[in-house]
Design an enzyme around this catalytic site. Structure first.
Site, PDB file in Angstrom:
ATOM      1  N   ALA A  72       0.852  -1.181   0.000  1.00 33.21           N
ATOM      2  CA  ALA A  72       0.000   0.000   0.000  1.00 33.21           C
ATOM      3  C   ALA A  72       0.890   1.234   0.000  1.00 33.21           C
ATOM      4  O   ALA A  72       2.077   1.166   0.329  1.00 33.21           O
ATOM      5  CB  ALA A  72      -0.909  -0.006   1.222  1.00 33.21           C
ATOM      6  N   GLY A 118      -0.142  -4.965   0.689  1.00 34.55           N
ATOM      7  CA  GLY A 118      -1.299  -4.946  -0.202  1.00 34.55           C
ATOM      8  C   GLY A 118      -1.040  -5.625  -1.521  1.00 34.55           C
ATOM      9  O   GLY A 118      -1.972  -6.134  -2.163  1.00 34.55           O
ATOM     10  N   GLU A 121      -1.636  -9.213  -0.876  1.00 31.26           N
ATOM     11  CA  GLU A 121      -3.081  -9.384  -0.712  1.00 31.26           C
ATOM     12  C   GLU A 121      -3.788  -9.373  -2.072  1.00 31.26           C
ATOM     13  O   GLU A 121      -4.755 -10.111  -2.283  1.00 31.26           O
ATOM     14  CB  GLU A 121      -3.621  -8.286   0.206  1.00 31.26           C
ATOM     15  N   GLU A 141       3.291  -5.757   7.559  1.00 28.72           N
ATOM     16  CA  GLU A 141       2.558  -4.644   8.159  1.00 28.72           C
ATOM     17  C   GLU A 141       2.913  -4.384   9.616  1.00 28.72           C
ATOM     18  O   GLU A 141       2.856  -3.232  10.076  1.00 28.72           O
ATOM     19  CB  GLU A 141       1.045  -4.888   8.036  1.00 28.72           C
TER      20      GLU A 141
END
Length: 265
Positions: A72, A118, A121, A141
């Protein structure tokens, strides 16, 4: 040129090659990191894929050769100020990943480099993952004081088991393509992951479209329930497959020793 080739996005490219669509996340200066705009564009692109009956499979990859999606966008994450903002961002990311995982067509991730946070993911939302030999995968994270929020805690544990998933998330370590293959995190390792993803997609596209969709539905729904309930789902969907023209064509072609011509009916 197809309809998809004429569309323009700021942070990605969506191209169609016959029945195969390729979505490329392209933010080279940010190693293809996912910001809000990119997530929104991915959602729009997936909608276009769904609306195009010519498309039978989708490949998702990253632009350049350094990263699939490096995570992210940290500069955007740093602006989150309260519980509500954090929850809303997580839900927005989860919605996009669910949109991908719920597609009725096969979705393959061609992981060309870093797939972190992300980015991993996003790969986990796909049905099959092909990693480059230099790929690095992980959910780091906790090093930012966060947890995976776009589905990572749930999809990774379901894919490789709770113990292995917790090891990766609690240590925040990045694994090589070879270790990811051994863990069951990726399905293939290749020097050219996009080319290998195309080969896998072409193999899938030889099969009956409705059957491909029903297989995905059976697995997805079965994972959310008991074995007994999952078997009921399987029986129901098997019955639906028997009612298709593709089933008639597939069995007729087998008995006649010819290649089937599936029409998705």
């Amino acid at each position: 040129m197809t309809m998809l080739d004429e569309l323009e996005f700021r942070n990605l490219h969506l191209d169609q090659h016959g029945p195969l669509a390729v979505l490329t996340v392209s933010r080279p200066k940010a190693l293809n990191a996912l910001n809000a705009d990119t997530l929104s564009e991915i959602a729009q692109a997936v909608d276009l894929v769904v609306e195009n009956p010519e498309i039978g499979a989708l490949i998702i990859t990253g632009g350049g050769d350094r990263a699939f999606v490096a995570g992210a966008d940290i500069s955007e994450l740093a602006t989150l100020g309260d519980v509500y903002a954090g929850r809303e961002l997580a839900l927005a990311g989860q919605d996009v990943m669910h949109q991908i995982s719920s597609l009725p067509i096969p979705v393959i991730a061609a992981v060309n480099g870093f797939a972190l946070g992300g980015g991993l993911e996003l790969a986990l939302a796909c049905d099959v993952r092909v990693a480059s030999t230099n790929a690095k995968l992980g959910l780091p994270e906790v090093t930012l004081g966060l947890i995976p929020g776009f589905g990572g805690t749930q999809r990774l544990a379901r894919l490789i088991g709770a113990g292995r998933a917790l090891d990766l998330m609690l240590t925040a370590r990045q694994v090589s393509a070879e270790e990811a293959l051994a863990l069951g995190l990726v399905n293939y390792v290749a020097d050219d992951p996009l080319m290998k993803a195309r080969e896998v997609a072409e193999q899938m596209l030889k099969n009956a479209p409705i059957a491909l969709s029903l297989v995905k539905e059976a697995v997805r729904r079965g994972l959310d329930t008991t074995l007994e309930a999952g078997l009921e789902v399987e029986a129901d969907l098997f019955g639906m497959a028997v009612a298709t023209q593709d089933f008639r064509e597939g069995t007729s072609a087998f008995l006649a020793k010819r290649r089937p011509a599936f029409k998705g009916e």
